[in-house]
Design an enzyme around this catalytic site. Structure first.
Site, PDB file in Angstrom:
ATOM      1  N   ASP A  39       0.807  -1.210   0.000  1.00 43.95           N
ATOM      2  CA  ASP A  39       0.000   0.000   0.000  1.00 43.95           C
ATOM      3  C   ASP A  39       0.845   1.267   0.000  1.00 43.95           C
ATOM      4  O   ASP A  39       0.610   2.180  -0.800  1.00 43.95           O
ATOM      5  CB  ASP A  39      -0.931  -0.026   1.216  1.00 43.95           C
ATOM      6  CG  ASP A  39      -1.800   1.209   1.319  1.00 43.95           C
ATOM      7  OD1 ASP A  39      -2.985   1.123   0.957  1.00 43.95           O
ATOM      8  OD2 ASP A  39      -1.314   2.263   1.765  1.00 43.95           O
ATOM      9  N   VAL A  78      -5.431   2.244  -0.064  1.00 46.81           N
ATOM     10  CA  VAL A  78      -5.356   1.523  -1.335  1.00 46.81           C
ATOM     11  C   VAL A  78      -5.725   0.059  -1.122  1.00 46.81           C
ATOM     12  O   VAL A  78      -6.480  -0.532  -1.899  1.00 46.81           O
ATOM     13  CB  VAL A  78      -3.963   1.660  -1.972  1.00 46.81           C
ATOM     14  CG1 VAL A  78      -3.920   0.931  -3.314  1.00 46.81           C
ATOM     15  CG2 VAL A  78      -3.592   3.123  -2.167  1.00 46.81           C
ATOM     16  N   ASP A  79      -5.205  -0.538  -0.060  1.00 49.73           N
ATOM     17  CA  ASP A  79      -5.597  -1.914   0.282  1.00 49.73           C
ATOM     18  C   ASP A  79      -7.103  -1.999   0.508  1.00 49.73           C
ATOM     19  O   ASP A  79      -7.768  -2.934   0.028  1.00 49.73           O
ATOM     20  CB  ASP A  79      -4.873  -2.374   1.546  1.00 49.73           C
ATOM     21  CG  ASP A  79      -3.488  -2.930   1.266  1.00 49.73           C
ATOM     22  OD1 ASP A  79      -3.235  -3.350   0.130  1.00 49.73           O
ATOM     23  OD2 ASP A  79      -2.657  -2.948   2.191  1.00 49.73           O
ATOM     24  N   LEU A  80      -7.642  -1.058   1.270  1.00 49.78           N
ATOM     25  CA  LEU A  80      -9.060  -1.111   1.615  1.00 49.78           C
ATOM     26  C   LEU A  80      -9.938  -0.925   0.378  1.00 49.78           C
ATOM     27  O   LEU A  80     -10.913  -1.659   0.180  1.00 49.78           O
ATOM     28  CB  LEU A  80      -9.383  -0.050   2.667  1.00 49.78           C
ATOM     29  CG  LEU A  80      -8.616  -0.182   3.990  1.00 49.78           C
ATOM     30  CD1 LEU A  80      -8.966   0.962   4.918  1.00 49.78           C
ATOM     31  CD2 LEU A  80      -8.907  -1.517   4.658  1.00 49.78           C
ATOM     32  N   GLY A 106      -9.821  -4.052  -1.692  1.00 49.07           N
ATOM     33  CA  GLY A 106     -10.688  -5.078  -1.118  1.00 49.07           C
ATOM     34  C   GLY A 106     -12.144  -4.851  -1.479  1.00 49.07           C
ATOM     35  O   GLY A 106     -12.871  -5.794  -1.816  1.00 49.07           O
TER      36      GLY A 106
END
Length: 398
Positions: free
Chosen positions: A143, A175-177, A180
């Site tokens: 991220d 960015v990860d969230l 997802g």
């Protein structure tokens, strides 16, 4: 009945983007089986402090944030027997989510092609830093690195020439969230399509792609103008006033979204003539003349307390709010009313924000202990107790 009752998900992901996706699927009613490495498990189990629990049950708060509602099976896919168990499990599943490097699961027979050949209805979602193809496909993606490479850090932080002016990462791994969430949307869309075609899908999600997409108006600004958007701290590139202002005791945020709201703000400030001034009458004019209007507003806001201004702004229908700490936000009356903080089996968690027909779509299962459901998974696969004992002795499971 939950929306995804009857859907079975094999979770081969770890850390955040994949687990965030599968946690949402679990909240929606899917059975999510998380495969973890024996002994160590998901890396985030150890990303503390802070910790929850004691002794062998101790786990990092980070892990708790993304693994509600899942079952944990401790199976070592690096061992032939372990990989065979996971392939057998995948044949019974509707969805697989993984975030290994491109091609990293092929040697175990757990890649999309192998599993979808055995189970054509399977929806297989791959999450990587840069996607399944392209010159960066083989790179690891994190991220923080993607926030830098994708332009997000360049527009986050104080403007050039001010104290502490430098590109900054966002305070959570957005960015990860976002990846997802996009992955979950892709999976739900593929499940809907499968109902009509009977075919599964291979979903290819890249953190860099997601980061560019989530730049939204800032990317559009750059495409239209041909110029890099500057860092603006807490101000907005396209709307004025839309920023914090210092009241007499503490700052508040005022977010004026249209000219009608500005006229009401001008009146509250005791200067209704601002709304008729050609420099400030329209949002475009205010953006062009922000350095004139913002100090005028600031001088008036500083004359009253935050609570006084928030009450007056609310009464006038002007969007405004305080700047809370995380604990203040979690304890606020609205958050408590909406039951966004819940305790599940003694574990304090932030609930899913999804509500359907007035009910939270949130799993009532706490984040699992490592390997808590291994025996249940093996039993459902028809593995006898004697065979399970041999697998455990060989280190394929724990």
């Amino acid at each position: 009945m939950k929306p995804l009752d009857g859907i079975k998900v094999l979770d081969l992901s770890r850390v955040l983007a994949g687990p965030w996706c599968t946690q949402l699927l679990a909240d929606l009613g899917a059975e999510v089986i998380k495969i973890e490495k024996p002994v160590s498990g998901d890396d985030t189990r150890h990303w503390g402090p802070p910790w929850h629990g004691e002794g062998d049950a101790r786990v990092a708060a980070y892990f708790l944030s993304a693994n509600r509602g899942k079952k944990s099976a401790a199976i070592d896919i690096a061992r032939a027997d372990g990989a065979a168990l996971v392939r057998q499990l995948a044949a019974q599943c509707d969805v697989v989510v993984e975030n290994f490097r491109v091609g990293g699961l092929k040697k175990y027979g757990l890649d999309a092609e192998s599993l979808r050949t055995a189970n054509p209805r399977l929806i297989y979602a791959s999450i990587t830093g840069f996607g399944q193809d392209g010159p960066y496909a083989d790179r690891a993606g994190y991220d923080y690195i993607i926030q830098g490479m994708g332009g997000l850090m360049s527009i986050t932080g104080q403007p050039d020439g001010t104290p502490g002016a430098e590109p900054m990462r966002v305070g959570v791994a957005v960015v990860d969230l976002f990846t997802g969430l996009y992955t979950c949307t892709g999976i739900l869309s593929a499940l809907y399509r499968r109902e009509k075609t009977g075919e599964g899908a291979h979903i290819d999600m890249a953190l860099l792609d997601t980061q560019l997409a989530m730049l939204a108006n800032q990317a559009s600004n750059a495409l239209v103008s041909g110029k890099d958007p500057p860092r603006q701290g807490n101000t907005h590139p396209n709307i004025v006033p839309y920023q914090p202002f210092e009241a007499a005791d503490q700052p508040i945020i005022i977010a004026v979204g249209n000219d009608g709201q500005f006229a009401r703000l001008a009146a509250l400030c005791g200067h209704p003539e601002w709304a008729a001034d050609e420099r400030f009458a329209s949002n475009g004019a205010r953006v062009a003349n922000r350095h004139d209007i913002v100090p005028l507003i600031s001088a008036e806001i500083a004359k009253g307390s935050a609570s006084e201004w928030l009450a007056r702004l609310e009464a006038a229908g002007i969007p405004a709010g305080p700047i809370n700490s995380v604990t203040q936000a979690l304890r606020s009356v609205q958050v408590q009313h909406r039951a966004m903080v819940q305790t599940i089996a003694g574990v304090p968690l932030v609930a899913s924000p999804l509500r359907m027909d007035g009910e939270h779509e949130v799993s009532d299962l706490p984040p699992p202990q490592l390997g808590q459901h291994t025996d249940e998974v093996l039993t459902n696969l028809g593995i006898s107790a004697a065979a399970a004992s041999r697998l455990r002795s060989a280190g394929a499971i724990a």
